[in-house]
Design a protein around this motif. Structure first.
Motif, PDB file in Angstrom:
ATOM      1  N   SER A  49       0.843  -1.199   0.000  1.00  0.00           N
ATOM      2  CA  SER A  49       0.000   0.000   0.000  1.00  0.00           C
ATOM      3  C   SER A  49       0.878   1.249   0.000  1.00  0.00           C
ATOM      4  O   SER A  49       1.045   1.911   1.023  1.00  0.00           O
ATOM      5  CB  SER A  49      -0.942   0.003   1.203  1.00  0.00           C
ATOM      6  OG  SER A  49      -0.207  -0.143   2.387  1.00  0.00           O
ATOM      7  N   PRO A  50       1.445   1.560  -1.140  1.00  0.00           N
ATOM      8  CA  PRO A  50       2.332   2.730  -1.213  1.00  0.00           C
ATOM      9  C   PRO A  50       1.551   4.033  -1.090  1.00  0.00           C
ATOM     10  O   PRO A  50       0.458   4.168  -1.623  1.00  0.00           O
ATOM     11  CB  PRO A  50       2.968   2.601  -2.591  1.00  0.00           C
ATOM     12  CG  PRO A  50       1.995   1.824  -3.386  1.00  0.00           C
ATOM     13  CD  PRO A  50       1.306   0.900  -2.434  1.00  0.00           C
ATOM     14  N   GLU A  51       2.122   4.943  -0.360  1.00  0.00           N
ATOM     15  CA  GLU A  51       1.496   6.252  -0.189  1.00  0.00           C
ATOM     16  C   GLU A  51       2.315   7.318  -0.892  1.00  0.00           C
ATOM     17  O   GLU A  51       2.478   8.421  -0.388  1.00  0.00           O
ATOM     18  CB  GLU A  51       1.356   6.572   1.297  1.00  0.00           C
ATOM     19  CG  GLU A  51       0.392   5.665   2.005  1.00  0.00           C
ATOM     20  CD  GLU A  51       0.133   6.089   3.430  1.00  0.00           C
ATOM     21  OE1 GLU A  51       0.637   7.153   3.844  1.00  0.00           O
ATOM     22  OE2 GLU A  51      -0.573   5.362   4.128  1.00  0.00           O
ATOM     23  N   GLU A  52       2.826   6.977  -2.041  1.00  0.00           N
ATOM     24  CA  GLU A  52       3.633   7.937  -2.791  1.00  0.00           C
ATOM     25  C   GLU A  52       3.167   7.978  -4.243  1.00  0.00           C
ATOM     26  O   GLU A  52       2.612   7.020  -4.773  1.00  0.00           O
ATOM     27  CB  GLU A  52       5.113   7.569  -2.716  1.00  0.00           C
ATOM     28  CG  GLU A  52       5.428   6.196  -3.278  1.00  0.00           C
ATOM     29  CD  GLU A  52       6.873   5.816  -3.094  1.00  0.00           C
ATOM     30  OE1 GLU A  52       7.724   6.485  -3.704  1.00  0.00           O
ATOM     31  OE2 GLU A  52       7.132   4.887  -2.345  1.00  0.00           O
ATOM     32  N   SER A  53       3.377   9.092  -4.847  1.00  0.00           N
ATOM     33  CA  SER A  53       3.123   9.284  -6.274  1.00  0.00           C
ATOM     34  C   SER A  53       4.063  10.389  -6.735  1.00  0.00           C
ATOM     35  O   SER A  53       4.597  11.133  -5.917  1.00  0.00           O
ATOM     36  CB  SER A  53       1.668   9.671  -6.532  1.00  0.00           C
ATOM     37  OG  SER A  53       1.360  10.864  -5.858  1.00  0.00           O
ATOM     38  N   THR A  54       4.294  10.455  -8.021  1.00  0.00           N
ATOM     39  CA  THR A  54       5.200  11.492  -8.517  1.00  0.00           C
ATOM     40  C   THR A  54       4.405  12.526  -9.316  1.00  0.00           C
ATOM     41  O   THR A  54       3.515  12.162 -10.086  1.00  0.00           O
ATOM     42  CB  THR A  54       6.296  10.898  -9.418  1.00  0.00           C
ATOM     43  OG1 THR A  54       5.678  10.216 -10.498  1.00  0.00           O
ATOM     44  CG2 THR A  54       7.166   9.943  -8.652  1.00  0.00           C
ATOM     45  N   PRO A  55       4.724  13.781  -9.136  1.00  0.00           N
ATOM     46  CA  PRO A  55       4.045  14.803  -9.932  1.00  0.00           C
ATOM     47  C   PRO A  55       4.568  14.791 -11.370  1.00  0.00           C
ATOM     48  O   PRO A  55       5.671  14.316 -11.633  1.00  0.00           O
ATOM     49  CB  PRO A  55       4.401  16.113  -9.226  1.00  0.00           C
ATOM     50  CG  PRO A  55       5.686  15.821  -8.528  1.00  0.00           C
ATOM     51  CD  PRO A  55       5.656  14.362  -8.178  1.00  0.00           C
ATOM     52  N   GLY A  56       3.789  15.314 -12.274  1.00  0.00           N
ATOM     53  CA  GLY A  56       4.207  15.382 -13.678  1.00  0.00           C
ATOM     54  C   GLY A  56       5.235  16.471 -13.906  1.00  0.00           C
ATOM     55  O   GLY A  56       5.472  17.334 -13.052  1.00  0.00           O
ATOM     56  N   GLN A  57       5.860  16.422 -15.073  1.00  0.00           N
ATOM     57  CA  GLN A  57       6.840  17.440 -15.446  1.00  0.00           C
ATOM     58  C   GLN A  57       6.154  18.496 -16.300  1.00  0.00           C
ATOM     59  O   GLN A  57       5.295  18.187 -17.122  1.00  0.00           O
ATOM     60  CB  GLN A  57       7.977  16.807 -16.242  1.00  0.00           C
ATOM     61  CG  GLN A  57       8.767  15.794 -15.464  1.00  0.00           C
ATOM     62  CD  GLN A  57       9.774  15.073 -16.345  1.00  0.00           C
ATOM     63  OE1 GLN A  57       9.714  15.156 -17.555  1.00  0.00           O
ATOM     64  NE2 GLN A  57      10.684  14.370 -15.716  1.00  0.00           N
ATOM     65  N   ARG A  58       6.559  19.714 -16.122  1.00  0.00           N
ATOM     66  CA  ARG A  58       5.982  20.812 -16.903  1.00  0.00           C
ATOM     67  C   ARG A  58       6.501  20.757 -18.336  1.00  0.00           C
ATOM     68  O   ARG A  58       7.619  20.305 -18.588  1.00  0.00           O
ATOM     69  CB  ARG A  58       6.344  22.160 -16.278  1.00  0.00           C
ATOM     70  CG  ARG A  58       5.684  22.346 -14.922  1.00  0.00           C
ATOM     71  CD  ARG A  58       5.804  23.751 -14.428  1.00  0.00           C
ATOM     72  NE  ARG A  58       5.235  24.744 -15.310  1.00  0.00           N
ATOM     73  CZ  ARG A  58       3.939  25.059 -15.382  1.00  0.00           C
ATOM     74  NH1 ARG A  58       3.078  24.415 -14.647  1.00  0.00           N
ATOM     75  NH2 ARG A  58       3.526  26.015 -16.184  1.00  0.00           N
ATOM     76  N   GLY A  59       5.697  21.227 -19.249  1.00  0.00           N
ATOM     77  CA  GLY A  59       6.104  21.287 -20.645  1.00  0.00           C
ATOM     78  C   GLY A  59       6.986  22.498 -20.908  1.00  0.00           C
ATOM     79  O   GLY A  59       7.199  23.346 -20.036  1.00  0.00           O
ATOM     80  N   GLU A  60       7.500  22.567 -22.120  1.00  0.00           N
ATOM     81  CA  GLU A  60       8.354  23.682 -22.503  1.00  0.00           C
ATOM     82  C   GLU A  60       7.515  24.943 -22.680  1.00  0.00           C
ATOM     83  O   GLU A  60       6.373  24.888 -23.124  1.00  0.00           O
ATOM     84  CB  GLU A  60       9.065  23.373 -23.813  1.00  0.00           C
ATOM     85  CG  GLU A  60      10.034  22.231 -23.728  1.00  0.00           C
ATOM     86  CD  GLU A  60      10.668  21.926 -25.070  1.00  0.00           C
ATOM     87  OE1 GLU A  60      10.325  22.600 -26.068  1.00  0.00           O
ATOM     88  OE2 GLU A  60      11.496  21.016 -25.126  1.00  0.00           O
ATOM     89  N   GLU A  61       8.111  26.059 -22.357  1.00  0.00           N
ATOM     90  CA  GLU A  61       7.487  27.357 -22.566  1.00  0.00           C
ATOM     91  C   GLU A  61       8.426  28.191 -23.409  1.00  0.00           C
ATOM     92  O   GLU A  61       9.642  27.996 -23.384  1.00  0.00           O
ATOM     93  CB  GLU A  61       7.216  28.065 -21.242  1.00  0.00           C
ATOM     94  CG  GLU A  61       6.198  27.372 -20.378  1.00  0.00           C
ATOM     95  CD  GLU A  61       5.933  28.117 -19.086  1.00  0.00           C
ATOM     96  OE1 GLU A  61       6.469  29.241 -18.914  1.00  0.00           O
ATOM     97  OE2 GLU A  61       5.191  27.594 -18.263  1.00  0.00           O
ATOM     98  N   GLY A  62       7.879  29.120 -24.143  1.00  0.00           N
ATOM     99  CA  GLY A  62       8.727  29.961 -24.957  1.00  0.00           C
ATOM    100  C   GLY A  62       8.019  31.226 -25.381  1.00  0.00           C
ATOM    101  O   GLY A  62       6.804  31.279 -25.476  1.00  0.00           O
TER     102      GLY A  62
END
Length: 155
Positions: free
Chosen positions: A116-129
């Protein structure tokens, strides 16, 4: 983080799905020169974000790509990275900014040791320009004429 709940069996384990990827930004070359007037009032263009993962290990929907139509011959400069992109052919989609990557839900971290893991990873942001669009016109014109063949006559 989400947990699987079944009738008669509470806390049955992790059930959080992964998040969806964000959309990419493309430029697309077309032959219409009056196309730029469509973008006159808009200052910010954004591809769609990916959706969050949901219960029962369901992955989130990926975001839709954003396609910006530009006249053929346009040059797009990314002021942040210094890259140059040319819309030199019709119907060619050129990737200029990459979308973000969806995060991993808690079901990914499940193992025989950690049930029963209580961890998750957030996503990475995309490129901006910050993009600068330069329009280069290519003229398809030529001059056709006859060579001078008149003779000068002296009086």
């Amino acid at each position: 983080m989400r947990w699987l709940h079944l009738k008669g069996k509470e806390y049955s384990g992790p059930a959080g799905g992964n998040g969806g990827n964000g959309g990419d930004v493309y430029i697309h070359g077309v032959r219409d020169l009056n196309l730029l007037s469509r973008y006159r009032g808009e200052k910010k263009f954004e591809a769609e974000s990916g959706e969050d993962g949901s219960n029962r290990n369901k992955h989130g929907k990926g975001g839709d790509d954003l396609v910006i139509d530009l006249p053929v011959g346009s040059i797009v400069r990314n002021k942040n990275s210094g890259e140059k992109f040319r819309a030199h052919r019709r119907r060619a989609e050129i990737l200029i900014l990459k979308g973000g990557r969806g995060g991993a839900g808690n079901a990914v971290f499940k193992s025989s040791v950690n049930r029963s893991p209580e961890e998750s990873t957030p996503g990475q942001r995309g490129e901006e320009g910050e993009l600068h669009i330069e329009l280069r016109l290519i003229a398809d014109a030529g001059l056709v004429g006859f060579a001078e063949c008149r003779e000068d006559v002296a009086p």
